[in-house]
Design an enzyme around this catalytic site. Structure first.
Site, PDB file in Angstrom:
ATOM      1  N   GLU A  20      31.164  -8.296  52.649  1.00  0.00           N
ATOM      2  CA  GLU A  20      31.142  -6.911  53.147  1.00  0.00           C
ATOM      3  C   GLU A  20      32.151  -6.873  54.272  1.00  0.00           C
ATOM      4  O   GLU A  20      31.879  -7.355  55.374  1.00  0.00           O
ATOM      5  CB  GLU A  20      29.753  -6.559  53.696  1.00  0.00           C
ATOM      6  CG  GLU A  20      28.641  -6.612  52.676  1.00  0.00           C
ATOM      7  CD  GLU A  20      28.692  -5.477  51.685  1.00  0.00           C
ATOM      8  OE1 GLU A  20      29.366  -4.469  51.943  1.00  0.00           O
ATOM      9  OE2 GLU A  20      28.069  -5.620  50.620  1.00  0.00           O
ATOM     10  N   CYS A  26      31.826  -0.246  60.240  1.00  0.00           N
ATOM     11  CA  CYS A  26      32.746  -0.618  59.151  1.00  0.00           C
ATOM     12  C   CYS A  26      33.167   0.601  58.340  1.00  0.00           C
ATOM     13  O   CYS A  26      34.304   0.697  57.910  1.00  0.00           O
ATOM     14  CB  CYS A  26      32.087  -1.648  58.250  1.00  0.00           C
ATOM     15  SG  CYS A  26      30.441  -1.150  57.716  1.00  0.00           S
ATOM     16  N   LYS A  74      23.976 -17.263  60.827  1.00  0.00           N
ATOM     17  CA  LYS A  74      24.882 -17.440  61.966  1.00  0.00           C
ATOM     18  C   LYS A  74      25.245 -16.083  62.539  1.00  0.00           C
ATOM     19  O   LYS A  74      25.992 -15.310  61.942  1.00  0.00           O
ATOM     20  CB  LYS A  74      26.169 -18.163  61.543  1.00  0.00           C
ATOM     21  CG  LYS A  74      27.063 -18.460  62.744  1.00  0.00           C
ATOM     22  CD  LYS A  74      28.496 -18.280  62.352  1.00  0.00           C
ATOM     23  CE  LYS A  74      29.450 -17.685  63.330  1.00  0.00           C
ATOM     24  NZ  LYS A  74      29.051 -17.045  64.523  1.00  0.00           N
ATOM     25  N   GLY A  76      31.883  -8.948  57.913  1.00  0.00           N
ATOM     26  CA  GLY A  76      32.838  -9.081  59.018  1.00  0.00           C
ATOM     27  C   GLY A  76      34.203  -8.594  58.571  1.00  0.00           C
ATOM     28  O   GLY A  76      34.301  -7.787  57.633  1.00  0.00           O
ATOM     29  N   GLU A 120      42.524  -1.127  60.574  1.00  0.00           N
ATOM     30  CA  GLU A 120      41.178  -0.880  61.099  1.00  0.00           C
ATOM     31  C   GLU A 120      41.207  -1.098  62.616  1.00  0.00           C
ATOM     32  O   GLU A 120      41.511  -2.195  63.084  1.00  0.00           O
ATOM     33  CB  GLU A 120      40.165  -1.837  60.455  1.00  0.00           C
ATOM     34  CG  GLU A 120      38.748  -1.544  60.900  1.00  0.00           C
ATOM     35  CD  GLU A 120      37.721  -2.488  60.285  1.00  0.00           C
ATOM     36  OE1 GLU A 120      37.999  -3.694  60.183  1.00  0.00           O
ATOM     37  OE2 GLU A 120      36.633  -2.014  59.926  1.00  0.00           O
ATOM     38  N   GLY A 174      36.833 -12.752  55.833  1.00  0.00           N
ATOM     39  CA  GLY A 174      36.290 -12.760  54.471  1.00  0.00           C
ATOM     40  C   GLY A 174      37.178 -13.581  53.544  1.00  0.00           C
ATOM     41  O   GLY A 174      36.694 -14.360  52.715  1.00  0.00           O
ATOM     42  N   THR A 220      38.020  -8.374  57.023  1.00  0.00           N
ATOM     43  CA  THR A 220      38.652  -8.784  55.765  1.00  0.00           C
ATOM     44  C   THR A 220      39.381 -10.117  55.953  1.00  0.00           C
ATOM     45  O   THR A 220      39.339 -10.983  55.068  1.00  0.00           O
ATOM     46  CB  THR A 220      39.620  -7.674  55.310  1.00  0.00           C
ATOM     47  OG1 THR A 220      38.820  -6.525  54.991  1.00  0.00           O
ATOM     48  CG2 THR A 220      40.423  -8.075  54.096  1.00  0.00           C
TER      49      THR A 220
END
Ligand code: NAD
Length: 498
Positions: A268, A303, A192, A245, A401, A250, A247
């Site tokens: 990741e 990232c 995806k 993608g 981030e 995730g 956090t």
């Protein structure tokens, strides 16, 4: 070596592109079962590139069934590893043959400079496919040191159906980091892509078939995260999700797993990487230039971007001056122009988010020393390389981030303080360290909580070395033979010899 066209050639190629926006299920391009589509926008121009199939749970169901059928039939999982490897290498060769077209898709979808797409994203994607193809028949299983009355074989068994859910910052490369080891291990995949950047993933599905990878082994379902991503995460017949993608998302995949079939999850996720320059760096100028590239490359949408620059107080002014000059010299402009070094951010939402962080940095009292604005002659998705000095560790721009070309500079007085600031984050993806003192290299890299520590360089790597994070940057590793650990289970067969 991939040939490098000029701006006019790229423009002509872009005008003549036939864009495929349908899903790829069971070896064929198909519209979404609902018939719905969404627009893919070029962030550099604001213009619509084309319509992408808006998958939903029904499309996920069809793709998972196709992947399951292919897995159980053994056409791929029971194929000899050498054969699987040969087909993956052929797949790599075909991606290489179409490198210019795929680079163009990345640049049009994402706004990243064409020079980067062609000289970084494509070669690294091709290398990844080829490396795992070559590795497929070089991984041995084990025999346990049991008593002589038995033999215990420990074999790596493929998991089955793996869903790969990937982001938009390096669309093809992130997809290849997942699908290459997943396929090399004998699994089947439902990929995806992120909704901002579906084209390259959709395109390579046909190349996989051409390479001899059987129908149903690689399926692609584009669509929104909340529909396609969620349906994959919750699906009872998906054995593993390989995610790259944020956090935040995730964590959702961990929940989906718990709410469904306890599927394996590899994550990741995000980062806020510290790049530490000590006054005894072997080459201060090289360190400062690398620090600028470490945050501004790919518009800061990396990232492991070195978004926190920690500089020893005695050399701070000198380093900041070089970082600022390097940023100012970078050419911001049309991503199709081979001379462009900084292109557009991925979409207007991301660009607004970055501008909001710049406003927060100003409000928090950090000193804006360069950038902070959008160039007036370009779309809203372009932002100048931005440097904030005198940032304090507790400021939002030092903690969160930003995923844009915004650097937060902090200073320290000694090694302990540097390590304390560096580790003061929920993330642990990567860190940089510049010193000529070999003892300090070991001491500090040992203390840094990060999956990767670069010494006297930044953002270097090779397909043979693992990449992934500590803490809330996730777990599991991409690249290297360690990536295979995520996509295989150990099966012990105990044979009683009597
Ligand atoms: P994102 O988390 O928003 O999206 C990633 C993927 O998840 C996309 O395919 C998206 O459609 C899907 N998704 C979104 N919401 C979902 C939901 N509710 N349920 C299921 N799936 C969902 O991330 P992004 O904005 O595409 O990418 C940027 C992030 O990726 C940054 O945090 C960056 O640090 C991270 N990243 C990490 C690495 C790494 O190797 N650690 C590499 C690249 C990017």
């Amino acid at each position: 070596m991939i040939e490098k066209p000029d701006l006019a050639t790229w423009q002509t190629m872009a005008a003549g592109l036939q864009l495929e926006g349908r899903a790829f299920v069971d070896g064929a391009y198909v519209p979404a079962l609902s018939g719905e589509t969404f627009d893919s926008i070029n962030p550099a121009t604001g213009k619509t590139l084309g319509a992408i199939a808006a998958g939903n749970a029904a499309d996920v169901e069809a793709a998972v069934r196709s992947a399951r059928r292919a897995f159980e039939s053994g056409v791929w999982s029971k194929m000899s590893p050498s054969d699987r490897g040969r087909r993956l290498v052929r797949f790599a060769d075909l991606v290489e043959k179409h490198a210019r077209e795929l680079a163009l898709l990345e640049t049009l979808d994402m706004g990243k400079p064409i020079s980067d797409s062609l000289s970084v994203d494509l070669p690294l994607s091709i290398t990844c496919l080829r490396w795992f193809g070559e590795a497929a028949d070089k991984v041995y299983d084990e025999i346990a040191p049991t008593p002589g009355s038995a033999v215990a074989m420990m074999r790596r068994a493929p998991l089955g159906v793996v869903a790969a859910v990937v982001p938009w910052n390096f669309p093809l490369m992130m997809a290849c980091w997942k699908i290459a080891p997943i396929l090399a291990a004998g699994n089947t995949v439902v990929l995806k892509p992120a909704e901002q950047s579906s084209y390259s993933a959709i395109r390579i599905a046909a190349l996989a078939i051409e390479a001899g990878i059987p129908e149903g082994v690689l399926n692609v379902v584009p669509g929104k995260g909340e529909t396609v991503g969620r349906a994959l995460g919750l699906h009872p017949d998906v054995d593993c999700v390989a995610f790259t993608g944020s956090t935040e998302v995730g964590k959702l995949f961990m929940q989906y797993s718990g709410q469904s079939n306890l599927k394996r999850v590899g994550l990741e996720c995000g980062g806020k990487s510290p790049n530490i320059i000590f006054a005894d760096a072997p080459d201060l100028k090289a360190a400062a230039v690398a620090a600028a590239w470490g945050i501004f490359y790919n518009q800061g949408e990396v990232c492991n971007a070195g978004s926190r620059l920690l500089v020893e107080q005695s050399v701070r002014d000198e380093v900041v001056e070089i970082v600022v000059e390097t940023g100012k010299a970078m050419r911001v402009g049309d991503p199709l122009d081979p001379a462009t070094q900084i292109g557009a951010l991925g979409d207007t939402k991301q660009a607004s988010r970055v501008m909001e962080y710049i406003a927060i940095g100003r409000r928090e009292g950090a000193r804006l020393v360069s950038g902070g604005t959008r160039p007036s002659n370009l779309s809203d998705c372009f932002i100048e390389p931005t440097v904030f000095d005198t940032v304090l560790p507790e400021m939002k721009i030092a903690k969160e981030e930003i995923f844009g070309p915004v650097l937060s500079v902090m200073s320290f007085n000694d090694e302990d303080e540097a390590v304390r600031i560096a580790n003061d984050t929920i993330y642990g993806l990567a860190a940089g360290l510049w010193t000529r003192d070999v003892n300090r290299t070991f001491r500090v890299s040992d203390k840094l909580q990060a999956g990767v520590v670069w010494v006297n360089c930044f953002d270097h790597g090779h397909i043979s070395s693992p990449f992934g994070g500590f803490k809330q940057s996730g777990f599991g590793r991409d690249k290297s033979l360690h990536a295979l650990d995520k996509y295989t289970d150990i099966k012990t067969t105990w044979i009683n010899l009597g």
